[in-house]
Design a protein around this motif. Structure first.
Motif, PDB file in Angstrom:
ATOM      1  N   GLY A   8       0.822  -1.201   0.000  1.00 44.37           N
ATOM      2  CA  GLY A   8       0.000   0.000   0.000  1.00 44.37           C
ATOM      3  C   GLY A   8       0.857   1.252   0.000  1.00 44.37           C
ATOM      4  O   GLY A   8       0.487   2.275   0.584  1.00 44.37           O
ATOM      5  N   GLY A  10       1.425   3.413  -2.200  1.00 45.34           N
ATOM      6  CA  GLY A  10       0.975   4.557  -2.981  1.00 45.34           C
ATOM      7  C   GLY A  10       0.057   5.496  -2.233  1.00 45.34           C
ATOM      8  O   GLY A  10      -0.171   6.622  -2.672  1.00 45.34           O
ATOM      9  N   VAL A  32       2.627  -1.595  -4.815  1.00 48.74           N
ATOM     10  CA  VAL A  32       1.362  -0.991  -5.221  1.00 48.74           C
ATOM     11  C   VAL A  32       0.770  -1.861  -6.323  1.00 48.74           C
ATOM     12  O   VAL A  32       1.438  -2.733  -6.868  1.00 48.74           O
ATOM     13  N   ARG A  33      -0.471  -1.626  -6.644  1.00 47.20           N
ATOM     14  CA  ARG A  33      -1.069  -2.405  -7.740  1.00 47.20           C
ATOM     15  C   ARG A  33      -0.478  -2.012  -9.087  1.00 47.20           C
ATOM     16  O   ARG A  33      -0.288  -2.842  -9.957  1.00 47.20           O
ATOM     17  N   GLN A  38       4.829   6.010  -9.883  1.00 39.78           N
ATOM     18  CA  GLN A  38       5.207   6.062  -8.475  1.00 39.78           C
ATOM     19  C   GLN A  38       6.718   6.124  -8.293  1.00 39.78           C
ATOM     20  O   GLN A  38       7.188   6.532  -7.237  1.00 39.78           O
ATOM     21  N   TRP A  46      10.084  -0.062  -6.561  1.00 46.11           N
ATOM     22  CA  TRP A  46       8.626  -0.119  -6.723  1.00 46.11           C
ATOM     23  C   TRP A  46       8.247  -1.408  -7.435  1.00 46.11           C
ATOM     24  O   TRP A  46       8.810  -1.752  -8.463  1.00 46.11           O
ATOM     25  N   SER A  48       4.811  -4.197  -8.392  1.00 42.80           N
ATOM     26  CA  SER A  48       3.381  -4.434  -8.494  1.00 42.80           C
ATOM     27  C   SER A  48       3.018  -5.680  -7.698  1.00 42.80           C
ATOM     28  O   SER A  48       3.718  -6.696  -7.773  1.00 42.80           O
ATOM     29  N   ALA A  71      -2.219  -0.947   3.118  1.00 45.31           N
ATOM     30  CA  ALA A  71      -3.010  -1.038   1.887  1.00 45.31           C
ATOM     31  C   ALA A  71      -4.507  -1.024   2.175  1.00 45.31           C
ATOM     32  O   ALA A  71      -4.971  -1.492   3.219  1.00 45.31           O
TER      33      ALA A  71
END
Length: 215
Positions: A8, A10, A32-33, A38, A46, A48, A71
């Motif tokens: 989470g 982001g 992050v997704r 980012q 970073w 996914s 998240a």
């Protein structure tokens, strides 16, 4: 220096945690997704990933000593997301050998000075109760799982303020609906519980140091 993974990363609390961990010299993996856009936010790696997928958690967390769970998926029902994330973290972090988990929680689950959970106070807004109970279900899964890592839930004593200076400090507090803490100061508490763990398998409230309160 430790290897810290932030799920989470982001969101505003996740970004503050990534920044504070990097500031302290940790190697940070920010999950992050969608990492596009980012990467400019700092020196973190970073990646996914989906915090509700135990295989993704295990793969991403391998080699890390601590994890932060900040998240939330607004597109998923809260009573589905938070228990699913807790189950995936218990499973995936155990497989990855991660020993410490710090979870961002809610003030609603903290006790007031008289020992009553804020959630159970007669003045608690009923429209927020389902979301708070979803958070509680995730925390209960951590509490009841013998496979869970050494965990702690850290919550704002009241709420977050979207802006304001980084004071460089905080204090622990019971539930205090009027208290407002900046994400940057809140992140200090998250990283302190990684760098020097002082609390275990409990929920803590964090407020600004001094008497800084909202209106």
């Amino acid at each position: 220096m430790s290897e810290v993974i932030v799920f989470g990363a982001g969101g505003r609390i996740g970004r503050a945690a990534v920044g504070e961990a990097s500031r302290r010299g940790h190697r940070v993996t920010a999950v992050v997704r969608d990492p596009d856009g980012q990467r400019a936010l700092g020196a973190a790696r970073w990646r996914s990933g989906d915090v509700t997928d135990p295989d993704a958690v295990a793969r991403l967390a391998a080699g890390h000593s601590a994890a932060i769970h900040a998240a939330y998926d607004a597109g998923s029902p809260a009573d589905v997301f938070f228990p699913a994330a807790a189950r995936a973290l218990v499973n995936g972090l155990a497989r990855a050998g991660v020993g410490r988990l710090v979870v961002v929680g809610l003030a609603a689950l903290l006790e007031t000075p008289d020992g009553t959970r804020l959630l159970d106070a007669p003045t608690f807004p009923p429209q927020y109760r389902p979301f708070a109970l979803a958070h509680a279900a995730g925390a209960a899964l951590l509490r009841d799982s013998p496979a869970a890592p050494d965990w702690i839930v850290v919550s704002p004593a009241g709420d977050f303020t979207p802006d304001g200076p980084r004071s460089g400090g905080y204090r622990l507090s019971p539930a205090d609906p009027a208290a407002r803490v900046t994400p940057e100061d809140f992140a200090l508490a998250l990283l302190d519980e990684i760098d020097t763990p002082r609390h275990h398998r409990v929920q803590l409230g964090v407020a600004p140091r001094g008497n800084s309160r909202g209106n």
